[in-house]
Design an enzyme around this catalytic site. Structure first.
Site, PDB file in Angstrom:
ATOM      1  N   LYS A  35       0.828  -1.215   0.000  1.00 47.84           N
ATOM      2  CA  LYS A  35       0.000   0.000   0.000  1.00 47.84           C
ATOM      3  C   LYS A  35       0.859   1.260   0.000  1.00 47.84           C
ATOM      4  O   LYS A  35       0.630   2.175  -0.785  1.00 47.84           O
ATOM      5  CB  LYS A  35      -0.905   0.025   1.246  1.00 47.84           C
ATOM      6  N   THR A  36       1.823   1.298   0.901  1.00 47.44           N
ATOM      7  CA  THR A  36       2.652   2.495   0.984  1.00 47.44           C
ATOM      8  C   THR A  36       3.464   2.659  -0.293  1.00 47.44           C
ATOM      9  O   THR A  36       3.624   3.760  -0.813  1.00 47.44           O
ATOM     10  CB  THR A  36       3.559   2.424   2.226  1.00 47.44           C
ATOM     11  N   ASP A 220      -2.009   7.804   3.752  1.00 47.77           N
ATOM     12  CA  ASP A 220      -1.613   6.444   4.153  1.00 47.77           C
ATOM     13  C   ASP A 220      -2.258   6.133   5.507  1.00 47.77           C
ATOM     14  O   ASP A 220      -2.613   7.036   6.250  1.00 47.77           O
ATOM     15  CB  ASP A 220      -0.078   6.381   4.257  1.00 47.77           C
ATOM     16  N   GLU A 221      -2.384   4.855   5.832  1.00 49.93           N
ATOM     17  CA  GLU A 221      -2.935   4.417   7.137  1.00 49.93           C
ATOM     18  C   GLU A 221      -4.296   5.073   7.389  1.00 49.93           C
ATOM     19  O   GLU A 221      -4.575   5.555   8.492  1.00 49.93           O
ATOM     20  CB  GLU A 221      -1.971   4.775   8.280  1.00 49.93           C
ATOM     21  N   GLN A 251      -5.674  -3.341  10.608  1.00 48.57           N
ATOM     22  CA  GLN A 251      -4.587  -2.680  11.328  1.00 48.57           C
ATOM     23  C   GLN A 251      -5.047  -1.406  12.018  1.00 48.57           C
ATOM     24  O   GLN A 251      -4.251  -0.524  12.303  1.00 48.57           O
ATOM     25  CB  GLN A 251      -3.444  -2.359  10.373  1.00 48.57           C
ATOM     26  N   ARG A 608       5.214  -7.121  10.932  1.00 45.31           N
ATOM     27  CA  ARG A 608       6.410  -6.283  10.718  1.00 45.31           C
ATOM     28  C   ARG A 608       7.585  -7.144  10.294  1.00 45.31           C
ATOM     29  O   ARG A 608       8.582  -6.650   9.788  1.00 45.31           O
ATOM     30  CB  ARG A 608       6.809  -5.520  12.000  1.00 45.31           C
TER      31      ARG A 608
END
Ligand code: ATP
Ligand code: MG
Length: 728
Positions: A35-36, A220-221, A251, A608
Site C-alpha cells: 500500500k505504501t 496512508d494508514e 490494522q 512487521r
C-alpha cells in the site's frame, strides 16, 4: 519520456491504482501488500506523467519517520528535489498551516504547543481552582474528555446534555481550560487539528485558495484517521480535489484514541465514484509468518475480510520462548540479537516490540551490557524527560513569558522561596483579572499584593526572566539553551538527588544543548515563517523521540507495537506475550471491541517481520513491585501450533509448541511431591529476605517455584533454582 521505472516491480492491481485516471481511489489491503509503495509511486506518477505541480500534492502519513521515508523514496523515483512536496502527519500539517495563518486562526504569532503532560498539569490546576475534588474529578479524565470532544470537532458551547451533571461539569472545565489556553497562546495536539478545521470553516477564501492549490490528496494508514481529520480532509477536497487513500481495517489500532475505522466505509459513501482496489499478495513476510498472522486475525468478528498470500518460501517456524522471568526474557532476546550480528547481519535489522513503554528498560539494560547500540522510539522520550522539559520551559519563557504552563513549571525550580501559597495567590489574581500568570505577577508587584519575602522572591524571578530576554534574544539557539540552564541555576534543583540520577539529568541537559547547537531549521518551517526557536520548540513537542541520536545509525530498534505501524524489519521479537499484558488487562475487562483491537495490534506486530519472528513470554513477571505468575497470551493459542516452535531454556533441542495448556493452579497442602526439597510449612532461610515459611510449590524440574512467607518481606513466589533457600 520513459516512465517504465514507475511501474516496474508493481503487480497488476498495484499498477491499476498507481495509474488510475481522474477520480477517487481507495486501496484496501492487508499488511505488507504494498500500500505504501503504491502511494509513493502514485505520487511520482502524478508529477511525472500527469504533470501535476509538486506544490499541488499533499501526502499524509502517520509518523514523522514515515514522512521522511516517503520523501526519500519519492526523491529516488523522480530524481528531482522533493522540497516543494508537502508531506507530513496530520498534526504536522495542521501546525504548519496555523503558523502560516496564525492571524486568521485567532492565535498569537508566538503560540506554543502544549504537550500531553503540560496539558494535564494545567488541567489539574484548573480543577483545583474551581474548588473541585481532584480524586473525584481527575485531571487525566478531564484531558480525555476534552481531547475526545476536540476530536469530534466540539467546542464547549457545542456540548449537548448540559442537563447531565457530570458532562456539564467537564464542559465547564473545558471552558476554563480554553480560556487559559487562549490567554497564553497555548495549543494542545487535539487543538491543532480542530483549529486547522475551523480555519477552513471560517475563512472560505483561504479554503478556496488551498482547494485550488492542492488538487491531489494522498493518505496512508487511512483506517486510523479520526473524525476531525476526516472532516478536515473532506472540506479540503471539496468538489474538485482528488483523494487517494490506502488502508487496512485489520490494522486499525488507535480506536482508543478516537480513530474511526468507519471512515473507510464513509469514504466510499461520501465521495462519488470511488474506485476500490484490493491487493492480496504480501511481499514482506515468509509464508509461516503470514499464515500465523492470517490465522490470528481470523478470530476477529468485525472485519471487512481479506486473506493474504505470498510467493515466498515458508521460512523458519515462529520461535516461541518461555522465559523464567522478565530478566531471562531480556537476556534471551539480546543473546539472539548478538547471534544475528555475529552472523554478519546489521543491528538495525532487528526490532524488539512490546505492548507498554515500561518494558523497554530491561532490554536497554541488557543491550547496554552487551555493548549493542539501540534506539528507543516512544516511551520516556528524550524531550519528555523532566530536566529537559524544565530547561525547555525556561527557553519558552524567553520567547513568550505569557506561557502559563512553562511559568508554572519553573517559577520555583530551583527553589527560590516562591511557595505554594504565593503561586495560589498569583493564580487567583490572574483568574480574577483575566491575565496570564506573568502579567499577574507584574500587576501584583506593582500593587504590593505580596508579603515582603514573597514579593522579593517573585520580583527576583521576574528580573531573571526579563534579563535573560533582554540579553539572549540575539544569541544562537545553542547559546540560549546553555544560557538559560546556567542562569536559571536549574542544576541546583537536581543536586539533592541520588548521585546516579543527578548525573543522568546533567547528561541529558548537556545533550539538550548539543541538540540545540546541531539544530537546523527544516525548510518546511522556514517556508512557514517560523523563527529558529519556534521551530526547535515545536520540533521538541511534535517529534519527541523520533529524532534522538542519528536516526539512521546502525542500532537495534526498540518500540511499542503501536509505533511500529507501517515499518518492517528482517528480525522481530514480540516480548511480553502474556495474558494481562498482551492482550492488556483493560482490554480483556472492557467490552466494546477492545480485545479485537488488541488482536489487530498483535497482527500489526507480527506482520512487521520479514524473515524471522520470535514471540517471548515470562512465566513470572515483576510488575508494579510484585511478582506475578503469568499465563501465555491467548493470542499464542490462536496461531496454528504447527507453525510454532518452542524453545526451552537451556535445552539443546526444541519441540513443537503444544497450545492450550490449562492454567497452572498452585499445588498446595494435601499433595506432596518427592522432588520438592522442602516440606510445606517448613522454615527456610533466604539470603536477602531472611527466615520464612514454605507455603506452596508449583511447576516441576527447572521451573519449580516455591511460595514462601517471609515475616520481614512478605509472601513471595521464587524460582527454586535461583532462590538459594536453605533449611532453617
Ligand atoms: P503495511 O500495511 O504494513 O503498512 P504496506 O501494505 O504499506 O504494509 P509496503 O510497506 O508498501 O506494504 O510494502 C511491503 C514490502 O513489500 C516492502 O518492502 C515493499 O518494497 C515490498 N513490495 C511491495 N510491492 C511489491 C512488488 N510488487 N514487488 C516487490 N516488492 C514489493
Ligand atoms: Mg504501509
Amino acid at each position: 519520456m520513459d516512465v517504465s521505472h514507475l511501474l516496474e516491480e508493481l503487480n497488476e492491481p498495484q499498477r491499476e491504482a498507481v495509474t488510475a485516471s481522474d477520480g477517487h481511489v481507495l486501496v484496501l489491503a492487508g499488511a505488507g501488500s504494498g500500500k505504501t509503495r503504491v502511494l509513493v509511486h502514485r505520487l511520482a506518477w502524478l508529477i511525472q506523467v500527469e504533470h501535476v505541480s509538486p506544490l499541488g500534492v499533499l501526502a499524509v502519513t502517520f509518523t514523522n519517520k514515515a514522512a521522511g521515508e516517503m520523501r526519500e523514496r519519492t526523491g529516488n523515483l523522480l530524481q528531482v528535489s522533493t522540497r516543494p512536496l508537502w508531506i507530513g502527519t496530520f498534526h504536522g500539517i495542521a501546525h504548519r498551516l496555523l503558523r502560516m495563518h496564525w492571524k486568521e486562526a485567532g492565535l498569537p504569532e508566538e503560540f506554543q504547543i502544549l504537550d500531553s503532560e503540560d496539558q494535564q498539569r494545567l488541567l489539574r490546576r484548573i480543577i483545583r481552582d474551581e474548588g473541585m475534588d481532584e480524586t473525584q474529578w481527575p485531571a487525566r479524565q478531564a484531558q480525555w474528555f476534552i481531547n475526545a470532544r476536540k476530536d469530534e470537532g466540539e467546542r464547549p458551547q457545542h456540548i449537548d446534555h448540559l442537563d447531565h451533571p457530570v458532562t456539564a461539569t467537564w464542559a465547564q472545565v473545558y471552558r476554563r481550560y480554553e480560556e487559559y489556553c487562549n490567554r497564553g497562546g497555548l495549543v494542545d495536539f487535539a487543538e491543532l487539528l480542530l483549529r486547522a478545521h475551523e480555519l477552513w470553516l471560517e475563512h472560505p477564501p483561504l479554503l478556496d485558495y488551498y482547494r485550488k492549490r492542492l488538487g491531489h490528496l494522498l493518505i496512508d494508514e487511512f483506517q486510523d484517521t479520526t473524525a476531525i481529520q476526516y472532516a478536515w480532509l473532506r472540506m479540503l477536497a471539496g468538489q474538485t480535489g482528488q483523494v487517494f487513500v490506502v488502508g487496512d481495517d485489520d490494522q486499525s489500532i488507535y480506536g482508543w484514541r478516537g480513530a474511526r475505522v468507519e471512515n473507510v466505509q464513509h469514504f466510499v459513501r461520501d465521495f462519488p465514484d470511488v474506485r476500490t482496489v484490493r491487493l492480496e499478495q504480501n511481499y514482506r513476510s515468509t509464508g509461516n509468518i503470514l499464515r500465523a498472522a492470517n490465522a490470528l486475525i481470523a478470530h476477529n468478528q468485525a472485519r471487512l475480510g481479506k486473506e493474504l498470500w505470498t510467493d515466498d518460501p515458508p521460512g523458519q517456524p515462529i520461535q516461541l520462548y518461555a522465559a523464567f522471568n522478565e530478566q531471562d526474557e531480556a537476556r534471551f532476546v539480546v543473546d539472539r540479537i548478538q547471534q544475528w550480528i555475529d552472523s554478519g547481519r546489521r543491528a538495525d535489522e532487528a526490532a524488539v516490540l512490546y505492548r507498554t513503554t515500561a518494558q523497554s528498560r530491561l532490554f536497554e539494560e541488557y543491550l547496554l551490557r552487551a555493548n549493542i547500540p539501540y534506539r528507543v522510539y516512544g516511551g520516556q522520550r528524550f524531550f519528555e524527560r523532566t530536566e529537559v522539559k524544565d530547561a525547555l520551559a525556561y527557553l519558552r519563557l524567553l520567547h513568550n513569558p505569557n506561557d502559563d504552563a512553562a511559568l508554572e513549571r519553573v517559577i520555583n525550580k530551583p527553589a527560590r522561596a516562591i511557595g505554594q501559597k504565593t503561586v495560589t495567590l498569583l493564580r487567583e489574581q490572574a483568574r480574577a483579572a483575566g491575565l496570564t500568570l506573568w502579567q499577574a505577577a507584574g500587576a501584583a508587584l506593582a500593587q504590593g499584593v505580596f508579603a515582603t519575602r514573597a514579593g522579593t522572591a517573585v520580583a527576583g524571578f521576574v528580573r531573571l526572566i526579563e534579563s535573560m530576554r533582554e540579553r539572549m534574544q540575539e544569541w544562537t539557539l545553542g547559546n540560549q539553551m546553555q544560557g538559560v540552564i546556567d542562569e536559571s541555576r536549574l542544576v541546583d534543583h537536581y543536586a539533592k538527588e541520588p548521585q546516579e540520577r543527578m548525573e543522568t539529568r546533567f547528561e541529558n541537559l548537556r545533550e539538550l544543548v548539543n541538540a540545540a547547537d546541531a539544530f537546523t531549521m527544516p525548510q518546511d518551517d522556514a517556508d512557514a515563517g517560523l523563527n529558529e526557536l519556534q521551530s526547535f520548540l515545536s520540533h521538541a513537542a511534535l517529534e519527541a523521540g523520533e529524532t534522538q541520536g542519528e536516526s539512521w545509525d546502525d542500532c537495534v530498534q526498540l518500540m511499542t507495537m503501536h509505533s511500529a505501524k507501517g515499518l518492517e524489519f528482517p528480525l522481530v521479537f514480540i516480548a511480553g506475550m502474556e495474558d494481562g499484558l498482551f492482550p492488556h488487562q483493560r482490554s480483556v475487562e472492557e467490552a466494546g471491541g477492545r480485545l479485537e483491537e488488541e488482536r489487530r495490534l498483535c497482527y500489526v506486530g507480527m506482520t512487521r517481520a520479514r524473515e524471522e519472528l520470535f514471540l517471548t513470554y515470562a512465566e513470572i513477571r515483576r510488575m508494579h513491585g510484585s511478582e506475578n505468575f503469568c499465563r501465555p497470551s491467548r493470542f499464542i493459542d490462536e496461531m496454528p501450533a504447527k507453525l510454532l516452535q518452542e524453545i526451552r531454556p537451556r535445552m539443546a533441542t526444541s519441540r513443537p509448541y503444544r497450545p492450550a495448556r490449562p492454567a497452572r493452579a498452585a499445588r498446595t497442602s494435601g499433595v506432596v511431591d518427592d522432588s520438592w526439597p522442602f516440606r510445606l510449612g517448613e522454615p527456610v532461610l533466604h539470603p536477602k529476605f531472611g527466615e520464612g515459611t514454605v507455603l506452596a510449590f508449583e511447576g516441576s524440574g527447572e521451573h519449580t517455584r516455591v511460595h514462601v512467607n517471609f515475616p520481614a518481606a512478605g509472601a513471595k513466589w521464587l524460582v527454586l533454582a535461583y532462590a538459594n533457600l536453605q533449611s532453617a
